[in-house]
Design a protein around this motif. Structure first.
Motif, PDB file in Angstrom:
ATOM      1  N   SER A   1       0.837  -1.210   0.000  1.00 13.56           N
ATOM      2  CA  SER A   1       0.000   0.000   0.000  1.00 13.56           C
ATOM      3  C   SER A   1       0.865   1.251   0.000  1.00 13.56           C
ATOM      4  O   SER A   1       0.588   2.208  -0.741  1.00 13.56           O
ATOM      5  CB  SER A   1      -0.933   0.015   1.213  1.00 13.56           C
ATOM      6  N   MET A   2       1.904   1.264   0.828  1.00 12.72           N
ATOM      7  CA  MET A   2       2.800   2.423   0.877  1.00 12.72           C
ATOM      8  C   MET A   2       3.528   2.592  -0.454  1.00 12.72           C
ATOM      9  O   MET A   2       3.653   3.708  -0.969  1.00 12.72           O
ATOM     10  CB  MET A   2       3.819   2.273   2.015  1.00 12.72           C
ATOM     11  N   THR A   3       4.000   1.493  -1.019  1.00  2.30           N
ATOM     12  CA  THR A   3       4.718   1.561  -2.294  1.00  2.30           C
ATOM     13  C   THR A   3       3.839   2.143  -3.391  1.00  2.30           C
ATOM     14  O   THR A   3       4.233   3.095  -4.089  1.00  2.30           O
ATOM     15  CB  THR A   3       5.208   0.156  -2.708  1.00  2.30           C
ATOM     16  N   PHE A   4       2.643   1.599  -3.547  1.00  2.00           N
ATOM     17  CA  PHE A   4       1.766   2.092  -4.607  1.00  2.00           C
ATOM     18  C   PHE A   4       1.193   3.459  -4.275  1.00  2.00           C
ATOM     19  O   PHE A   4       0.919   4.256  -5.185  1.00  2.00           O
ATOM     20  CB  PHE A   4       0.676   1.063  -4.931  1.00  2.00           C
ATOM     21  N   GLY A   5       1.068   3.768  -2.986  1.00  2.00           N
ATOM     22  CA  GLY A   5       0.661   5.115  -2.593  1.00  2.00           C
ATOM     23  C   GLY A   5       1.685   6.146  -3.026  1.00  2.00           C
ATOM     24  O   GLY A   5       1.338   7.203  -3.552  1.00  2.00           O
ATOM     25  N   ILE A   6       2.957   5.843  -2.821  1.00  2.00           N
ATOM     26  CA  ILE A   6       4.028   6.753  -3.256  1.00  2.00           C
ATOM     27  C   ILE A   6       3.979   6.940  -4.769  1.00  2.00           C
ATOM     28  O   ILE A   6       4.034   8.064  -5.276  1.00  2.00           O
ATOM     29  CB  ILE A   6       5.413   6.230  -2.829  1.00  2.00           C
ATOM     30  N   LEU A   7       3.863   5.822  -5.482  1.00  2.00           N
ATOM     31  CA  LEU A   7       3.839   5.909  -6.942  1.00  2.00           C
ATOM     32  C   LEU A   7       2.665   6.733  -7.453  1.00  2.00           C
ATOM     33  O   LEU A   7       2.822   7.581  -8.333  1.00  2.00           O
ATOM     34  CB  LEU A   7       3.794   4.504  -7.560  1.00  2.00           C
ATOM     35  N   ILE A   8       1.486   6.490  -6.887  1.00  2.00           N
ATOM     36  CA  ILE A   8       0.291   7.156  -7.410  1.00  2.00           C
ATOM     37  C   ILE A   8       0.149   8.573  -6.862  1.00  2.00           C
ATOM     38  O   ILE A   8      -0.091   9.514  -7.628  1.00  2.00           O
ATOM     39  CB  ILE A   8      -0.969   6.310  -7.136  1.00  2.00           C
ATOM     40  N   PHE A   9       0.305   8.744  -5.545  1.00  2.00           N
ATOM     41  CA  PHE A   9       0.126  10.081  -4.961  1.00  2.00           C
ATOM     42  C   PHE A   9       1.249  11.014  -5.408  1.00  2.00           C
ATOM     43  O   PHE A   9       1.009  11.987  -6.119  1.00  2.00           O
ATOM     44  CB  PHE A   9       0.071   9.999  -3.428  1.00  2.00           C
ATOM     45  N   SER A  10       2.461  10.701  -4.977  1.00  2.00           N
ATOM     46  CA  SER A  10       3.572  11.596  -5.304  1.00  2.00           C
ATOM     47  C   SER A  10       3.872  11.586  -6.799  1.00  2.00           C
ATOM     48  O   SER A  10       4.133  12.639  -7.384  1.00  2.00           O
ATOM     49  CB  SER A  10       4.818  11.205  -4.507  1.00  2.00           C
ATOM     50  N   GLY A  11       3.819  10.411  -7.402  1.00  2.00           N
ATOM     51  CA  GLY A  11       4.084  10.323  -8.833  1.00  2.00           C
ATOM     52  C   GLY A  11       3.154  11.181  -9.668  1.00  2.00           C
ATOM     53  O   GLY A  11       3.593  11.893 -10.577  1.00  2.00           O
ATOM     54  N   SER A  12       1.861  11.143  -9.354  1.00  2.00           N
ATOM     55  CA  SER A  12       0.910  11.952 -10.129  1.00  2.00           C
ATOM     56  C   SER A  12       1.159  13.442  -9.917  1.00  2.00           C
ATOM     57  O   SER A  12       1.031  14.240 -10.853  1.00  2.00           O
ATOM     58  CB  SER A  12      -0.534  11.588  -9.777  1.00  2.00           C
ATOM     59  N   LEU A  13       1.547  13.828  -8.689  1.00  2.00           N
ATOM     60  CA  LEU A  13       1.836  15.245  -8.438  1.00  2.00           C
ATOM     61  C   LEU A  13       3.110  15.691  -9.146  1.00  2.00           C
ATOM     62  O   LEU A  13       3.167  16.811  -9.681  1.00  2.00           O
ATOM     63  CB  LEU A  13       1.931  15.518  -6.934  1.00  2.00           C
TER      64      LEU A  13
END
Length: 124
Positions: free
Chosen positions: A75-87
């Motif tokens: 969850s943390m890994t994909f959260g980083i990718l999607i949240f921070s990555g999209s920003l």
């Protein structure tokens, strides 16, 4: 599984520091649209906070075998990718539609923290 999350958190930490420094030094004058620099800073902050959480998960997995910890790590890994990555991509490209997927990353962060809570309640 702990080795995987240790590797991911190490790479994520390298990227968080690098992107933070890049933003502070190279992008400061380039991210001039209203709110863009703040958005970038938010991406870096959440990236780093959750990288540290992922590191903690990797370390916990050396002591506690828990499926909840595995879920938290993913969850943390994909959260980083999607949240921070999209920003990050939003700041570089201006593609506003990316703002619509950012909350998915936030939900993954929350899910990761809930999984850590479940680990504490069930395993420790």
């Amino acid at each position: 599984m702990h080795k995987l999350f240790l590797i991911i958190s190490s790479i994520s930490g390298i990227l968080a520091v690098s992107l933070g420094a890049f933003g502070a030094h190279a992008l400061k004058d380039k991210l001039t649209k209203a709110g863009t620099l703040e958005t970038y800073q938010t991406a870096v902050q959440y990236h780093f906070y959750h990288t540290l959480a992922l590191l903690a998960i990797a370390l916990l997995l050396t002591k506690v075998q828990s499926q909840w910890l595995n879920y938290a790590g993913y969850s943390m890994t994909f959260g980083i990718l999607i949240f921070s990555g999209s920003l990050y991509v939003l700041c570089f490209t201006g593609m506003k539609w990316l703002g619509a997927i950012t909350p998915i990353g936030g939900l993954l962060f929350i899910a990761g923290w809930v999984c850590l809570l479940m680990t504490a309640l069930k395993s420790l």
